[in-house]
Design a protein around this motif. Structure first.
Motif, mmCIF file in Angstrom:
data_model
loop_
_atom_site.group_PDB
_atom_site.id
_atom_site.type_symbol
_atom_site.label_atom_id
_atom_site.label_comp_id
_atom_site.label_asym_id
_atom_site.label_seq_id
_atom_site.Cartn_x
_atom_site.Cartn_y
_atom_site.Cartn_z
ATOM 1 N N ARG A 174 3.462 -28.184 24.348
ATOM 2 C CA ARG A 174 3.834 -28.354 25.750
ATOM 3 C C ARG A 174 4.737 -29.578 25.918
ATOM 4 O O ARG A 174 4.576 -30.581 25.229
ATOM 5 C CB ARG A 174 2.558 -28.562 26.574
ATOM 6 N N ASP A 175 5.699 -29.502 26.834
ATOM 7 C CA ASP A 175 6.422 -30.687 27.291
ATOM 8 C C ASP A 175 5.545 -31.407 28.302
ATOM 9 O O ASP A 175 4.914 -30.767 29.157
ATOM 10 C CB ASP A 175 7.739 -30.306 27.968
ATOM 11 N N SER A 176 5.535 -32.737 28.258
ATOM 12 C CA SER A 176 4.762 -33.472 29.260
ATOM 13 C C SER A 176 5.507 -33.563 30.581
ATOM 14 O O SER A 176 4.892 -33.697 31.634
ATOM 15 C CB SER A 176 4.445 -34.889 28.764
ATOM 16 N N ASP A 177 6.847 -33.486 30.520
ATOM 17 C CA ASP A 177 7.664 -33.700 31.728
ATOM 18 C C ASP A 177 7.245 -34.981 32.436
ATOM 19 O O ASP A 177 7.179 -35.043 33.672
ATOM 20 C CB ASP A 177 7.567 -32.500 32.676
ATOM 21 N N ALA A 178 6.965 -36.004 31.617
ATOM 22 C CA ALA A 178 6.583 -37.341 32.102
ATOM 23 C C ALA A 178 5.255 -37.342 32.864
ATOM 24 O O ALA A 178 4.990 -38.259 33.643
ATOM 25 C CB ALA A 178 7.699 -37.945 32.961
ATOM 26 N N ASP A 179 4.418 -36.345 32.629
ATOM 27 C CA ASP A 179 3.095 -36.286 33.256
ATOM 28 C C ASP A 179 2.041 -36.422 32.161
ATOM 29 O O ASP A 179 1.708 -35.457 31.465
ATOM 30 C CB ASP A 179 2.930 -34.953 33.995
ATOM 31 N N ALA A 180 1.501 -37.635 32.004
ATOM 32 C CA ALA A 180 0.552 -37.929 30.927
ATOM 33 C C ALA A 180 -0.736 -37.116 31.043
ATOM 34 O O ALA A 180 -1.434 -36.900 30.042
ATOM 35 C CB ALA A 180 0.230 -39.422 30.912
ATOM 36 N N SER A 181 -1.055 -36.637 32.244
ATOM 37 C CA SER A 181 -2.309 -35.905 32.418
ATOM 38 C C SER A 181 -2.266 -34.522 31.775
ATOM 39 O O SER A 181 -3.308 -33.890 31.587
ATOM 40 C CB SER A 181 -2.640 -35.776 33.907
ATOM 41 N N ARG A 182 -1.075 -34.030 31.424
ATOM 42 C CA ARG A 182 -0.998 -32.723 30.767
ATOM 43 C C ARG A 182 -1.706 -32.744 29.410
ATOM 44 O O ARG A 182 -2.368 -31.777 29.037
ATOM 45 C CB ARG A 182 0.460 -32.296 30.595
ATOM 46 N N LEU B 78 2.859 -16.892 22.206
ATOM 47 C CA LEU B 78 2.394 -16.560 23.546
ATOM 48 C C LEU B 78 3.049 -17.536 24.506
ATOM 49 O O LEU B 78 2.909 -18.747 24.353
ATOM 50 C CB LEU B 78 0.864 -16.659 23.634
ATOM 51 N N ARG B 79 3.761 -17.017 25.489
ATOM 52 C CA ARG B 79 4.469 -17.862 26.455
ATOM 53 C C ARG B 79 3.499 -18.356 27.529
ATOM 54 O O ARG B 79 2.711 -17.585 28.077
ATOM 55 C CB ARG B 79 5.610 -17.072 27.086
ATOM 56 N N TRP B 80 3.561 -19.665 27.826
ATOM 57 C CA TRP B 80 2.691 -20.227 28.858
ATOM 58 C C TRP B 80 2.795 -19.447 30.166
ATOM 59 O O TRP B 80 1.793 -19.186 30.833
ATOM 60 C CB TRP B 80 3.042 -21.692 29.113
ATOM 61 N N ALA B 81 4.012 -19.058 30.542
ATOM 62 C CA ALA B 81 4.231 -18.373 31.810
ATOM 63 C C ALA B 81 3.570 -16.997 31.856
ATOM 64 O O ALA B 81 3.385 -16.428 32.935
ATOM 65 C CB ALA B 81 5.727 -18.235 32.084
ATOM 66 N N ALA C 86 9.036 -21.608 25.129
ATOM 67 C CA ALA C 86 10.296 -20.973 24.731
ATOM 68 C C ALA C 86 10.385 -20.897 23.214
ATOM 69 O O ALA C 86 9.653 -21.592 22.496
ATOM 70 C CB ALA C 86 11.485 -21.757 25.286
ATOM 71 N N ARG C 87 11.310 -20.061 22.735
ATOM 72 C CA ARG C 87 11.477 -19.889 21.290
ATOM 73 C C ARG C 87 11.856 -21.202 20.614
ATOM 74 O O ARG C 87 11.418 -21.485 19.496
ATOM 75 C CB ARG C 87 12.547 -18.818 21.024
ATOM 76 N N SER C 88 12.656 -22.018 21.280
ATOM 77 C CA SER C 88 13.053 -23.293 20.676
ATOM 78 C C SER C 88 11.847 -24.210 20.478
ATOM 79 O O SER C 88 11.760 -24.930 19.477
ATOM 80 C CB SER C 88 14.105 -23.994 21.547
ATOM 81 N N ASP C 89 10.894 -24.184 21.409
ATOM 82 C CA ASP C 89 9.671 -24.977 21.256
ATOM 83 C C ASP C 89 8.865 -24.475 20.064
ATOM 84 O O ASP C 89 8.344 -25.269 19.272
ATOM 85 C CB ASP C 89 8.809 -24.881 22.523
#
Length: 250
Positions: free
Chosen positions: A111-119, A57-60, A14-17
């Motif tokens: 990227r946000d990890s969303d609490a997933d360290a494997s990202r 470039l948006r991930w989506a 997102a733009r904020s990121d």
């Protein structure tokens, strides 16, 4: 007006990121490069997406863009291991930038990890997959971008009451322990955005102040548990030498 000397790609959601990561990276560049100051930034570097006209470039959008471009090498293992989350998508994104003209001198994967360290591991697998024609900088906000902003929140006298209320509501300190703001559902008790909005009264200018006015020393210290310290180090280790060396050799 002449074109900026450095093209720096950004992949984020997102733009904020994008704005958060680029503002922080700019601060590291200005701090570390003796010939660069804030007034020169826009003439020296351009944060961009696949084209200079796009802000990021948006991930989506990565999968569709890669399909449209007819790129190969989108699947398969990384070394002799399967890819962790985001590894294949990050490989696609880097291949897209590698096939652009003009190519950027660096690409940031945010990227946000969303609490997933494997990202983070997945992004590192993509970076290590091959020799890319640009530097690759990884920034993983743990668990959310808002936690990077919270690392720079220094309560003013008028905000101390709001900070106490948030600490009581959460049962932990929302700045020192921002890594515990792990909710994925917007508005949940430990939602990072909810905590940040409560402390800044939802004001974008106050959020920007956390990123731009707080010293980098403080951000590095308070950002250890939320991935910010690692990101600032990546910028210093990968972007700074690239820009400085190019300028001096030129």
């Amino acid at each position: 007006m002449s074109e900026p000397a450095y093209e720096l790609g950004v992949v984020c959601e997102a733009r904020s990121d994008r704005d958060t990561a680029c503002a922080l990276a700019d601060r590291v560049l200005v701090e570390a490069i003796d010939w660069l100051d804030e007034a020169m930034l826009n003439t020296q570097r351009r944060w961009r997406g696949l084209t200079p006209a796009e802000p990021f470039l948006r991930w989506a959008s990565v999968k569709a863009e890669a399909t449209r471009a007819g790129l190969r090498g989108l699947f398969g293992h990384f070394g002799n291991k399967p890819g962790d989350p985001d590894a294949l998508m990050a490989r696609r994104a880097l291949l897209l930038f590698a096939n652009t003209e003009p190519k950027p001198q660096a690409v940031m994967l945010i990227r946000d990890s969303d609490a997933d360290a494997s990202r983070r591991i997945g992004l590192q697998q993509a970076r290590d997959d091959r020799s890319w024609p640009f530097e690759v900088v990884i920034g993983v906000a743990e668990p959310k971008r808002e936690c990077w902003v919270l690392a720079g929140f220094d309560a003013k006298e008028s905000e101390e009451d709001a900070l106490r209320k948030e600490e009581q509501r959460l049962s932990f300190h929302p700045v020192r322990e921002a890594h515990r703001l792990t909710a994925r559902e917007h508005g949940a008790k430990n939602d990072a955005k909810k905590a940040l909005d409560a402390l800044t009264s939802g004001r974008l200018e106050r959020e920007e102040e956390c990123l731009r006015a707080t010293s980098l020393e403080v951000l590095r210290e308070q950002g250890r548990s939320v991935g910010l310290t690692s990101f600032l180090s990546e910028v210093h280790e990968r972007l700074v030498p690239m820009m400085d060396a190019c300028k001096r050799s030129g």
